[in-house]
Every structure is written in structure tokens, then in C-alpha cells.
Design a protein around this motif. Structure first.
Motif, mmCIF file in Angstrom:
data_model
loop_
_atom_site.group_PDB
_atom_site.id
_atom_site.type_symbol
_atom_site.label_atom_id
_atom_site.label_comp_id
_atom_site.label_asym_id
_atom_site.label_seq_id
_atom_site.Cartn_x
_atom_site.Cartn_y
_atom_site.Cartn_z
ATOM 1 N N VAL A 165 24.037 6.498 0.495
ATOM 2 C CA VAL A 165 25.504 5.288 0.226
ATOM 3 C C VAL A 165 24.253 5.684 -1.230
ATOM 4 O O VAL A 165 23.076 4.827 -1.307
ATOM 5 C CB VAL A 165 25.228 4.035 0.873
ATOM 6 C CG1 VAL A 165 25.961 2.767 -0.478
ATOM 7 C CG2 VAL A 165 25.818 3.800 1.920
ATOM 8 N N VAL A 216 31.688 -5.128 1.813
ATOM 9 C CA VAL A 216 32.185 -4.257 2.658
ATOM 10 C C VAL A 216 33.008 -3.472 3.536
ATOM 11 O O VAL A 216 33.154 -4.540 4.670
ATOM 12 C CB VAL A 216 30.580 -3.321 2.542
ATOM 13 C CG1 VAL A 216 30.426 -1.455 3.071
ATOM 14 C CG2 VAL A 216 29.358 -3.811 2.159
ATOM 15 N N VAL A 261 29.462 3.557 12.291
ATOM 16 C CA VAL A 261 30.500 2.617 10.776
ATOM 17 C C VAL A 261 31.604 2.052 11.475
ATOM 18 O O VAL A 261 31.954 0.922 11.733
ATOM 19 C CB VAL A 261 31.071 3.597 9.848
ATOM 20 C CG1 VAL A 261 32.152 2.795 9.170
ATOM 21 C CG2 VAL A 261 29.956 3.426 8.771
ATOM 22 N N LEU A 300 28.287 -0.616 -4.707
ATOM 23 C CA LEU A 300 29.582 -0.352 -3.045
ATOM 24 C C LEU A 300 29.986 -2.287 -3.427
ATOM 25 O O LEU A 300 29.830 -2.652 -4.113
ATOM 26 C CB LEU A 300 29.291 -0.937 -2.109
ATOM 27 C CG LEU A 300 28.444 0.682 -1.068
ATOM 28 C CD1 LEU A 300 27.909 0.108 -0.640
ATOM 29 C CD2 LEU A 300 29.455 1.194 -0.838
ATOM 30 N N ALA A 356 24.891 -1.230 5.740
ATOM 31 C CA ALA A 356 25.555 -0.349 3.339
ATOM 32 C C ALA A 356 23.821 0.336 3.747
ATOM 33 O O ALA A 356 23.396 1.227 2.734
ATOM 34 C CB ALA A 356 25.854 -0.935 3.268
ATOM 35 N N ASP A 386 34.740 1.925 3.172
ATOM 36 C CA ASP A 386 33.854 2.475 1.963
ATOM 37 C C ASP A 386 32.649 3.389 2.731
ATOM 38 O O ASP A 386 32.741 3.708 1.365
ATOM 39 C CB ASP A 386 33.495 1.223 1.482
ATOM 40 C CG ASP A 386 34.386 -0.141 0.698
ATOM 41 O OD1 ASP A 386 34.966 0.329 0.381
ATOM 42 O OD2 ASP A 386 34.143 -1.204 0.971
ATOM 43 N N LEU A 387 32.340 2.677 3.495
ATOM 44 C CA LEU A 387 30.909 3.453 3.810
ATOM 45 C C LEU A 387 31.841 5.163 4.500
ATOM 46 O O LEU A 387 30.719 6.194 4.428
ATOM 47 C CB LEU A 387 30.505 2.757 4.993
ATOM 48 C CG LEU A 387 29.501 1.254 4.434
ATOM 49 C CD1 LEU A 387 29.365 0.829 5.867
ATOM 50 C CD2 LEU A 387 29.115 1.898 3.355
ATOM 51 N N ARG A 445 21.576 2.825 2.472
ATOM 52 C CA ARG A 445 21.530 3.425 1.021
ATOM 53 C C ARG A 445 19.576 3.260 0.925
ATOM 54 O O ARG A 445 19.293 4.896 -0.138
ATOM 55 C CB ARG A 445 21.304 2.069 0.649
ATOM 56 C CG ARG A 445 20.848 1.933 -1.228
ATOM 57 C CD ARG A 445 21.115 0.255 -1.653
ATOM 58 N NE ARG A 445 22.676 0.296 -1.617
ATOM 59 C CZ ARG A 445 23.553 0.268 -2.378
ATOM 60 N NH1 ARG A 445 23.865 0.987 -3.537
ATOM 61 N NH2 ARG A 445 24.879 -0.960 -1.974
#
Length: 342
Positions: free
Chosen positions: A47, A55, A321, A51, A38, A59-60, A42
């Protein structure tokens, strides 16, 4: 009058600089857990925002899809009144999303699973995709698209008035809608390279269908799923490939018909699943379009090149992911096919 693409292409080159380089993708693939991944996402701008403290992969995955959807929204705004000359950039993405929803409904898959890797577009934003993912049946998916007046709804509705229509027929109807839009777009754009891309797309789609139906669709009538308009693979050869009743033999047969088309040789490969074959064709076409974009830097093929790059990056990032959360071996995660990323 042919549309002028100079301003859009100049902006797209700037937008393309925000896509990840092969080195950045490899760096993301090397992260050992989701929090580290994550943070890497970012840093490269995928991203944004906050978050949750814990995590999750979902979500990702959602952040990646929103990032891609934002880029497509910008692209659609830049194209503006020229959208009629290039609708299939977004139409092909919508086709893949709707197909995932139809398949997910047919398999009774969880909503989150149906959403994995799909990209929002102006015609199917994230909220609409989430609603489609909750539809209990393929018929319900079509009903929602009809209520929203999505451009593909009439083609899906025609001739599928049964309680649970045949999935192959629905997918063929989707492909037919995209092919019709693409052919019209190529004529409006007046671009020879784009026209060739569209004709090859129809042939490749028919080839993929023939390979699948050779083993998994014996009850499907070939004429009901064949896409007219290609220039290499005719109906007779298409039907004969299906009639071989073996994927390898069908692949050899369609590859012979596609000789001279970039990526046609991929159908000679034995052992790939339909999903693997589709991804291999996508990546091969990206490499081919990248070369064409360098040769015709002022034409609409530059827009297509960006869209294909974005699609492959979504595939790569979502794969990173889910292999991270499944604790796949590090070397496997970093062995991503990033050719054509630039």
C-alpha cells in the motif's frame, strides 16, 4: 541470436526481494480488521499513498493490484527489445483478466467483483480493466478489446459473431492465442527449459478443460476447444476424457496421459472446483519453476519465476483482504499456501 538475460535476471532478483516472505504473509493474515491489515500492507510496501479514512476491502484489493501492475510495468521495461522472446509472461496474465471479464459479463456480476484479483499490465492497464468490467455483455468486452487493438482481439472475434457467443469457445480462443505466443516465444528464446514449460502448459490447459467439460460442457465439440501443440495429452485421449461424463474419471484419465509432467498428478484429486484446481496447478508450477530457476540462473526462466511468484502473492493477499472483511476464522486466514514464495 539468442537473447541475453543476465542484466534482466540481476535486476529481477532485486525486484523479487520486494515480494513478501511467508512470514510477512502470515503476519498480514493474522490482522483482525481492515485498518490493521492496511497498516501491515503499508509497512511491506504494498500500500502506497493515502487511503480513505474508512478503509474498504475494495480499496485494499485495488492497492494490491496496482502494486502488482507496477512490478509488471518495471519488468516489461527491463525486458525491452527482448519482449518478443518472452511475451507470454504478460499474455497469460492478460488472458486471466479477460477471462474474468467475459465470465463476469456472462454472469452479470458487479464491476467490482469482476476486478477482484486481476492484475494490470502494459497492454491492459487499470483504467482499461475498469472499463472492461463495466461492459454489459461478453460481446461488448470483445468490442472494446478490438477498438484498443489488443493482440487477443482478432482471435476472439473470429467465429464468434453471434449476439452472445459460447463462453467455452471464447475461453478456448484466449488459450489458443496465449499458446501460439508462447510457442513462438520459446523458439525465439532458444531455451530448452522454457520450451518444455510451454509444451507442459498446453497439456495442462487441455487436461483442465477436459475435466470441466466432462460434466459441464456436453454441448461443446471437443475439437473446437482442444489446443494443439502439447506433447503428452493427445486429442483422442482428450475427447475420451470428456466422454467419460464424470470429472473424477476424466481427471484420472488425463493424469495417466500426463505421467511424468510436474503437476499432472493433481488431476487425480477428487472434489476440487475448477478454480481450486487451477490455483493448485499454478502453485505446483511455481515450485517446479523455482527449482529450474536455481539450476539455470542465467536463462529466461528466472523472469517466469518472478511472474509466477507475483501472481500467487496477489491471490494470497486478495484472499487475506476478503477473508478479513468476512471475519473468517483466524486460523483459516493464516493457513495460506505460501510454498515457493522465495
Amino acid at each position: 541470436m539468442r537473447p541475453i538475460w543476465d542484466d534482466v535476471n540481476a535486476r529481477i532478483r532485486g525486484l523479487g526481494s520486494h515480494l513478501l516472505s511467508p512470514e510477512q504473509l502470515s503476519a498480514c493474515a493474522s490482522r483482525r480488521d481492515l485498518p490493521a491489515l492496511a497498516e501491515s500492507l503499508r509497512r511491506v510496501g504494498v500500500v502506497t499513498g493515502e487511503l480513505p479514512p474508512v478503509v474498504r476491502a475494495a480499496d485494499l484489493d485495488l492497492a494490491i493490484r496496482r502494486w502488482a501492475g507496477g512490478a509488471l510495468t518495471i519488468l516489461a521495461r527491463w525486458v525491452g527489445p527482448r519482449h518478443e522472446a518472452l511475451p507470454f509472461v504478460l499474455a497469460e496474465i492478460d488472458r486471466r483478466s479477460i477471462r474474468a471479464m467475459l465470465r463476469g459479463a456472462a454472469q452479470r456480476a458487479p464491476a467490482a467483483e469482476r476486478l477482484t484479483g486481476v492484475m494490470p499490465t502494459p497492454d491492459l492497464p487499470q483504467r482499461a480493466l475498469e472499463e472492461l468490467a463495466r461492459a454489459p455483455t461478453a460481446t461488448a468486452v470483445i468490442a472494446r478489446l478490438t477498438a484498443w487493438r489488443h493482440p487477443f482481439a482478432p482471435g476472439l472475434t473470429a467465429g464468434v459473431g453471434v449476439a452472445e457467443p459460447e463462453l467455452f469457445l471464447l475461453e478456448a480462443a484466449l488459450a489458443r492465442e496465449v499458446a501460439a505466443q508462447a510457442e513462438r516465444a520459446a523458439r525465439l528464446a532458444g531455451d530448452r527449459t522454457l520450451r518444455g514449460y510451454v509444451l507442459d502448459s498446453i497439456d495442462l490447459a487441455n487436461a483442465a478443460t477436459a475435466v470441466v467439460l466432462a460434466t459441464d460442457g456436453q454441448d461443446v465439440v471437443p475439437s473446437a476447444v482442444f489446443l494443439a501443440g502439447g506433447r503428452r495429452l493427445g486429442f483422442a485421449e482428450f475427447a475420451a476424457a470428456i466422454g467419460s461424463h464424470e470429472a473424477g474419471a476424466a481427471g484420472v484419465r488425463v493424469a495417466r496421459a500426463l505421467e511424468g509432467i510436474p503437476c499432472g498428478d493433481l488431476f487425480r484429486r477428487i472434489g476440487m472446483t475448477p478454480a481450486e484446481l487451477e490455483e493448485a496447478v499454478l502453485r505446483c508450477r511455481l515450485r517446479s519453476v523455482a527449482r529450474q530457476a536455481r539450476m539455470t540462473p542465467l536463462g529466461p526462466i528466472v523472469v517466469l519465476h518472478f511472474a509466477l511468484r507475483l501472481q500467487t502473492q496477489v491471490i494470497d493477499l486478495c484472499r487475506i483482504v476478503w477473508t478479513t472483511v468476512l471475519h473468517a476464522p483466524r486460523e483459516r486466514r493464516s493457513d495460506l499456501q505460501t510454498a515457493g514464495a522465495r
